[in-house]
Write an enzyme that holds these catalytic residues in place. Structure first.
Site, short mmCIF file in Angstrom:
data_model
loop_
_atom_site.label_atom_id
_atom_site.label_comp_id
_atom_site.label_asym_id
_atom_site.label_seq_id
_atom_site.Cartn_x
_atom_site.Cartn_y
_atom_site.Cartn_z
N GLY A 98 -14.65 -4.56 5.68
CA GLY A 98 -15.64 -5.49 6.59
C GLY A 98 -16.21 -6.11 6.64
O GLY A 98 -16.34 -7.34 6.92
N ASP A 112 4.84 5.12 9.78
CA ASP A 112 6.02 5.55 10.80
C ASP A 112 5.91 7.05 10.49
O ASP A 112 5.95 7.41 9.21
CB ASP A 112 7.32 4.67 10.75
CG ASP A 112 6.89 3.26 10.94
OD1 ASP A 112 7.67 3.55 12.19
OD2 ASP A 112 7.57 2.46 10.35
N THR A 120 1.50 -1.00 1.37
CA THR A 120 0.67 -2.53 0.75
C THR A 120 0.11 -3.19 1.74
O THR A 120 -0.30 -2.88 3.15
CB THR A 120 2.20 -3.27 1.18
OG1 THR A 120 3.00 -2.80 -0.20
CG2 THR A 120 1.91 -4.38 0.85
N LEU A 121 -1.31 -3.57 0.82
CA LEU A 121 -1.92 -4.38 1.94
C LEU A 121 -1.65 -5.93 2.09
O LEU A 121 -1.89 -6.11 0.81
CB LEU A 121 -3.76 -3.34 1.07
CG LEU A 121 -3.36 -2.53 0.26
CD1 LEU A 121 -4.27 -2.40 0.22
CD2 LEU A 121 -4.20 -1.77 1.62
N GLU A 122 -1.97 -6.65 2.86
CA GLU A 122 -2.34 -7.64 3.17
C GLU A 122 -3.35 -8.42 3.04
O GLU A 122 -4.12 -8.08 4.50
CB GLU A 122 -1.93 -7.90 4.36
CG GLU A 122 -0.29 -6.99 4.92
CD GLU A 122 0.11 -5.89 5.39
OE1 GLU A 122 -0.80 -6.51 6.21
OE2 GLU A 122 0.68 -5.35 5.03
N GLN A 139 -8.73 3.80 5.13
CA GLN A 139 -8.63 5.04 5.67
C GLN A 139 -7.67 5.61 5.94
O GLN A 139 -7.15 4.34 7.14
CB GLN A 139 -9.98 5.17 6.03
CG GLN A 139 -10.00 4.77 7.74
CD GLN A 139 -11.48 4.86 7.81
OE1 GLN A 139 -11.68 6.21 8.28
NE2 GLN A 139 -12.51 3.47 8.81
N1 LIG Z 1 -0.29 -2.64 6.72
C1 LIG Z 1 1.05 -1.92 6.29
C2 LIG Z 1 1.56 -1.17 7.82
C3 LIG Z 1 2.56 -0.61 6.95
N2 LIG Z 1 3.06 0.24 6.04
C4 LIG Z 1 3.91 0.21 5.64
C5 LIG Z 1 4.50 2.01 6.71
C6 LIG Z 1 5.35 1.77 7.40
O1 LIG Z 1 6.05 2.96 7.66
C7 LIG Z 1 6.14 0.89 6.64
C8 LIG Z 1 6.56 -0.22 8.37
O2 LIG Z 1 6.12 -0.36 8.69
P1 LIG Z 1 6.90 -1.18 10.03
O3 LIG Z 1 7.95 -0.89 11.26
O4 LIG Z 1 5.02 -2.20 11.09
O5 LIG Z 1 7.25 -2.47 9.09
P2 LIG Z 1 8.57 -3.57 9.67
O6 LIG Z 1 8.90 -3.39 11.17
O7 LIG Z 1 8.88 -4.83 9.66
O8 LIG Z 1 9.91 -2.50 8.96
P3 LIG Z 1 11.05 -2.00 9.05
O9 LIG Z 1 12.14 -2.65 9.69
O10 LIG Z 1 11.66 -1.51 7.37
O11 LIG Z 1 10.15 -0.93 10.23
O12 LIG Z 1 5.38 0.28 6.28
C9 LIG Z 1 2.58 -0.83 5.34
O13 LIG Z 1 2.62 -0.19 3.67
N3 LIG Z 1 1.35 -1.33 4.96
#
Ligand SMILES: Nc1ccn([C@H]2C[C@H](O)[C@@H](COP(=O)(O)OP(=O)(O)OP(=O)(O)O)O2)c(=O)n1
Length: 178
Positions: A98, A112, A120-122, A139
């Site tokens: 940060g 979940d 995956t990182l955005e 982390q």
């Molecule tokens: N920055 C992130 C956040 C989450 N995840 C992974 C872990 C979560 O268990 C999975 C799904 O995240 P979400 O439930 O937020 O995503 P969606 O609701 O879009 O997908 P789904 O419909 O599969 O639940 O993605 C990830 O790889 N990178």
């Protein structure tokens, strides 16, 4: 409540938390440090469409690092493959990333119960900043769940991001019905 270092170790021992590779020295007081994998990706098109499958182009971070540019969304991936079977994992940034002006997720840090994959990182940044494969990037923290889980992420029909991958995965919003 958040799991302490001791509780994280106990869950790893039981197999309800999996972190691969795992290094005891990356365990914090109540978190585990994850590292930037060498694979990055950017969206092919300048304009994205939430209803469509937006394709990405993959590339690797070279030995000398890669300079992130402001205004670009990079998809990155953790080196670590994780499984979390009984807790809610959250991906958080690190103060040190940060402070370099690097964000590692856009709006979604929650995982979940049942999520089994690399994360995956955005990634976005404020300043141009050189990053390196293998650097600490975020982390994981773990929350206990209150109540029974009916749909674990790995059994849910729309668990879109549970196919094991070592590369970042683009948005699968197009699979949602809207
Ligand atoms: N920055 C992130 C956040 C989450 N995840 C992974 C872990 C979560 O268990 C999975 C799904 O995240 P979400 O439930 O937020 O995503 P969606 O609701 O879009 O997908 P789904 O419909 O599969 O639940 O993605 C990830 O790889 N990178």
């Amino acid at each position: 409540m958040i799991l302490s270092d001791k509780r994280i170790l106990e869950e790893i021992e039981k197999g309800t938390i999996v972190i691969q590779p795992f290094d005891r020295s990356f365990l914090g007081t109540n978190s585990y440090d994850v590292h930037l994998g060498k694979h990055l990706a950017t969206y092919r098109d300048k304009e994205l469409d939430a209803k469509k499958h937006n394709e990405i182009d993959h590339f690797d971070i070279p030995e000398e690092g890669f300079v992130l540019q402001p205004g670009v969304l990079y998809l990155g991936v953790t080196e670590e493959y994780t499984e979390t079977h009984a807790h809610v994992p959250f991906l958080e940034g690190k103060s040190s990333t940060g402070r370099l002006g690097i964000d590692i997720h856009a709006t979604a840090g929650k995982g979940d119960v049942g999520f089994c994959n690399t994360w995956t990182l955005e990634i976005s940044c404020v300043h141009p900043v050189r990053v390196y494969a293998g650097m600490p990037i975020g982390q994981l923290i773990y929350f206990p769940v209150d109540g029974e889980i009916i749909n674990k992420y790995n059994t849910k029909q729309n668990a879109k991001y549970n196919d094991r991958t070592i590369r970042p995965v683009e948005s699968m919003m197009w699979k949602n019905k809207f």
